[in-house]
Design a protein around this motif. Sequence first.
Motif, PDB file in Angstrom:
ATOM      1  N   THR A  67      38.889  59.056  24.558  1.00  0.00           N
ATOM      2  CA  THR A  67      37.117  58.553  24.846  1.00  0.00           C
ATOM      3  C   THR A  67      36.519  58.563  26.006  1.00  0.00           C
ATOM      4  OG1 THR A  67      38.378  57.263  23.059  1.00  0.00           O
ATOM      5  CG2 THR A  67      35.803  57.469  23.072  1.00  0.00           C
ATOM      6  N   ILE A  68      36.330  58.059  26.970  1.00  0.00           N
ATOM      7  CA  ILE A  68      35.705  58.177  27.950  1.00  0.00           C
ATOM      8  C   ILE A  68      35.778  59.882  28.676  1.00  0.00           C
ATOM      9  CG2 ILE A  68      35.452  57.234  30.114  1.00  0.00           C
ATOM     10  CD1 ILE A  68      34.354  55.641  27.688  1.00  0.00           C
ATOM     11  N   LEU A  69      37.141  60.414  28.002  1.00  0.00           N
ATOM     12  CA  LEU A  69      36.889  61.691  28.598  1.00  0.00           C
ATOM     13  C   LEU A  69      35.667  62.600  27.906  1.00  0.00           C
ATOM     14  CD1 LEU A  69      41.143  62.268  28.624  1.00  0.00           C
ATOM     15  CD2 LEU A  69      39.336  61.568  30.807  1.00  0.00           C
ATOM     16  N   ILE A  70      35.790  62.207  26.944  1.00  0.00           N
ATOM     17  CA  ILE A  70      35.074  63.381  26.234  1.00  0.00           C
ATOM     18  C   ILE A  70      33.881  62.795  25.428  1.00  0.00           C
ATOM     19  CG2 ILE A  70      34.262  63.439  23.611  1.00  0.00           C
ATOM     20  CD1 ILE A  70      36.884  63.241  22.370  1.00  0.00           C
ATOM     21  N   ILE A  95      30.125  65.565  27.577  1.00  0.00           N
ATOM     22  CA  ILE A  95      29.090  65.132  26.921  1.00  0.00           C
ATOM     23  C   ILE A  95      28.546  65.219  28.085  1.00  0.00           C
ATOM     24  CG2 ILE A  95      27.654  64.899  25.468  1.00  0.00           C
ATOM     25  CD1 ILE A  95      30.162  64.363  23.287  1.00  0.00           C
ATOM     26  N   CYS A  96      28.816  64.545  29.253  1.00  0.00           N
ATOM     27  CA  CYS A  96      27.959  63.180  30.033  1.00  0.00           C
ATOM     28  C   CYS A  96      27.314  64.868  31.025  1.00  0.00           C
ATOM     29  CB  CYS A  96      28.601  62.472  30.782  1.00  0.00           C
ATOM     30  SG  CYS A  96      28.001  61.262  30.096  1.00  0.00           S
ATOM     31  N   ILE A  97      28.473  65.922  31.462  1.00  0.00           N
ATOM     32  CA  ILE A  97      27.995  66.910  32.615  1.00  0.00           C
ATOM     33  C   ILE A  97      26.851  68.047  31.773  1.00  0.00           C
ATOM     34  CG2 ILE A  97      29.275  69.282  33.272  1.00  0.00           C
ATOM     35  CD1 ILE A  97      31.453  67.857  32.988  1.00  0.00           C
ATOM     36  N   LEU A  98      27.129  68.002  30.347  1.00  0.00           N
ATOM     37  CA  LEU A  98      25.510  68.431  29.935  1.00  0.00           C
ATOM     38  C   LEU A  98      24.753  67.659  30.236  1.00  0.00           C
ATOM     39  CD1 LEU A  98      27.589  70.134  26.898  1.00  0.00           C
ATOM     40  CD2 LEU A  98      27.207  71.424  28.528  1.00  0.00           C
ATOM     41  N   ILE A  99      24.827  66.793  30.014  1.00  0.00           N
ATOM     42  CA  ILE A  99      23.162  65.943  29.952  1.00  0.00           C
ATOM     43  C   ILE A  99      22.809  65.802  31.457  1.00  0.00           C
ATOM     44  CG2 ILE A  99      22.771  63.751  29.829  1.00  0.00           C
ATOM     45  CD1 ILE A  99      24.605  62.911  27.699  1.00  0.00           C
ATOM     46  N   VAL A 100      23.699  65.752  32.168  1.00  0.00           N
ATOM     47  CA  VAL A 100      23.572  65.666  33.296  1.00  0.00           C
ATOM     48  C   VAL A 100      23.028  66.789  33.871  1.00  0.00           C
ATOM     49  CG1 VAL A 100      24.371  65.441  35.780  1.00  0.00           C
ATOM     50  CG2 VAL A 100      24.712  63.507  33.996  1.00  0.00           C
ATOM     51  N   LEU A 101      23.284  68.039  33.591  1.00  0.00           N
ATOM     52  CA  LEU A 101      22.559  69.527  34.111  1.00  0.00           C
ATOM     53  C   LEU A 101      21.602  70.325  33.355  1.00  0.00           C
ATOM     54  CD1 LEU A 101      25.766  71.671  33.151  1.00  0.00           C
ATOM     55  CD2 LEU A 101      24.169  71.598  35.769  1.00  0.00           C
ATOM     56  N   LEU A 102      20.926  68.525  31.720  1.00  0.00           N
ATOM     57  CA  LEU A 102      19.713  68.427  31.139  1.00  0.00           C
ATOM     58  C   LEU A 102      18.575  67.919  32.098  1.00  0.00           C
ATOM     59  CD1 LEU A 102      17.872  70.163  29.320  1.00  0.00           C
ATOM     60  CD2 LEU A 102      18.588  68.104  27.570  1.00  0.00           C
ATOM     61  N   ALA A 103      19.571  67.012  32.871  1.00  0.00           N
ATOM     62  CA  ALA A 103      18.110  66.398  33.895  1.00  0.00           C
ATOM     63  C   ALA A 103      17.939  66.228  34.418  1.00  0.00           C
ATOM     64  CB  ALA A 103      19.045  64.784  33.828  1.00  0.00           C
ATOM     65  N   ARG A 104      18.985  67.473  35.453  1.00  0.00           N
ATOM     66  CA  ARG A 104      19.011  67.739  37.028  1.00  0.00           C
ATOM     67  C   ARG A 104      17.146  69.473  36.097  1.00  0.00           C
ATOM     68  NH1 ARG A 104      17.942  68.525  41.946  1.00  0.00           N
ATOM     69  NH2 ARG A 104      17.755  70.579  42.763  1.00  0.00           N
ATOM     70  N   TRP A 105      17.498  70.244  35.260  1.00  0.00           N
ATOM     71  CA  TRP A 105      16.466  71.260  34.531  1.00  0.00           C
ATOM     72  C   TRP A 105      14.930  70.528  35.094  1.00  0.00           C
ATOM     73  CZ3 TRP A 105      13.484  71.925  30.483  1.00  0.00           C
ATOM     74  CH2 TRP A 105      12.833  73.010  30.617  1.00  0.00           C
ATOM     75  N   LEU A 106      14.851  69.744  33.902  1.00  0.00           N
ATOM     76  CA  LEU A 106      14.021  69.023  33.856  1.00  0.00           C
ATOM     77  C   LEU A 106      13.534  68.257  35.036  1.00  0.00           C
ATOM     78  CD1 LEU A 106      15.072  67.085  30.424  1.00  0.00           C
ATOM     79  CD2 LEU A 106      13.178  68.198  31.035  1.00  0.00           C
ATOM     80  N   SER A 107      14.358  67.342  36.055  1.00  0.00           N
ATOM     81  CA  SER A 107      13.788  66.997  37.204  1.00  0.00           C
ATOM     82  C   SER A 107      13.400  68.146  38.177  1.00  0.00           C
ATOM     83  CB  SER A 107      14.689  65.889  37.774  1.00  0.00           C
ATOM     84  OG  SER A 107      15.865  66.899  38.207  1.00  0.00           O
ATOM     85  N   VAL A 108      13.416  69.682  37.648  1.00  0.00           N
ATOM     86  CA  VAL A 108      12.794  70.574  39.201  1.00  0.00           C
ATOM     87  C   VAL A 108      12.072  71.133  38.435  1.00  0.00           C
ATOM     88  CG1 VAL A 108      13.861  72.883  39.633  1.00  0.00           C
ATOM     89  CG2 VAL A 108      15.702  70.410  39.901  1.00  0.00           C
ATOM     90  N   TRP A 109      12.162  71.526  37.006  1.00  0.00           N
ATOM     91  CA  TRP A 109      10.512  71.876  35.751  1.00  0.00           C
ATOM     92  C   TRP A 109       9.990  71.188  36.111  1.00  0.00           C
ATOM     93  CZ3 TRP A 109       8.317  69.640  31.746  1.00  0.00           C
ATOM     94  CH2 TRP A 109       7.524  71.448  31.283  1.00  0.00           C
ATOM     95  N   PHE A 110       9.911  69.697  35.995  1.00  0.00           N
ATOM     96  CA  PHE A 110       8.041  69.110  35.963  1.00  0.00           C
ATOM     97  C   PHE A 110       7.894  68.955  37.072  1.00  0.00           C
ATOM     98  CE2 PHE A 110       6.322  65.567  35.922  1.00  0.00           C
ATOM     99  CZ  PHE A 110       4.753  65.441  34.729  1.00  0.00           C
TER     100      PHE A 110
END
Length: 412
Positions: free
Chosen positions: A316-319, A323-338
């Motif tokens: 379950t944690i593997l799944i 998903i967290c890989i995508l979350i962290v990438l999106l967070a990185r994009w927001l933390s650079v874009w803003f």
Amino acid sequence: MNVNEIISIIIILAAVFAYINHRWIKWPPTIGIMVLSLACSLLLVIFGNSHSLLSENAVKLAASIDFQDVLMNFMLSFLLFAGAIHIDAGKLKKERWPILILSTLGILISTFFVGGAVWLLFGWFHLDIPFIYCLLFGSLISPTDPIAVLAILKQAKIPSSLELKISGESLFNDGVAVVIFITIAEAARSGGADVSAISIGKLFLQEAVGGLLFGALLGYVGYYAVKSIDDYKVEVLITLAMVMGGYMIASHLHISGPLAMVVAGIITGNKVSDEVLSDLSRDYLGKFWELIDEILNAVLFLLIGLEMLIIKVNPTILIIGAICILIVLLARWLSVWFPMLLLRYKLNFEKHAVAILTWGGLRGGLSVALALSLSPEMHRDEFVLVTYMIVIFSILVQGLSIGPLVKRLQKI
């Protein structure tokens, strides 16, 4: 296993994997070594007999290494100093605003976005993990790792101004991230009762500002010591004393040792190297720290691969981790874009800067070490596995593709 055996086996494995990578695979050394280490660990996990002598000794080796202690209390000081010593202070000053905003506001944006998203994600899987622990995970996974970044950017050949932004941010955001991590961890342990704006401000001044000032003091003590002599052997020894003694003193003073090493390294690499060293001393000092950097990076990424042997795997944690890989990438994009949105009226940014800074923001051993420092009641096992998955993806996928990505974007 005693300390001598552990060190000997690690160095032997690092040398063997480095040779195989250099001879046949020809990937960036850190990535190649980690892949080989990870592959061997996976083969032992999947095909190895748990009662075989090889499997038992491999697990025993991995279990006998305190990764968090080895990285945070020994290797990190050398790696940060070695990385900072090659930073051009003049160029760094020109990029000071993007680096400052990315390493402060960017970290905060990423911490809260990841914390909130991960809390919702665990809820969807019917796992009751308190929000404060998810926020703690957000703080440990948000900083870009200076070790991973500096090691891999050398091979990526991205524009020098962007490389400086990424490497400068990764060097300085460590202190901010550790302050946030410590503050949230204290809040989690105390239930929030003893945490206030005053205590947070005091902790920030003590850790971050104290580290910066102590690093400057350390750098100038080294500067005046080296200025009074002309012997490359003694000069190299002085820099070693600065790193080992300075980091030890910083830990006793409860100030940021990593930030102190960055500042001391920048002063040594610029003021000391440019003003007081002879050509012979400059050459020996540069090559010495370059060698230290390469050897410790090889060992670090070998250890990251070996950690697979002792990490508890849950389907379950593997799944959730995927998903967290995508979350962290999106967070990185927001933390650079803003932050760039805020600075666009003051500064001009390179073409495709947001995409390159997002994909080039690698996570590494620092996040793994912080995850391993969590206590069991903070859901350590779950967060260690998720952190490990994100770090592996970051180094392997992002690290190997940042160069080709830059080349493709430059054609657009």
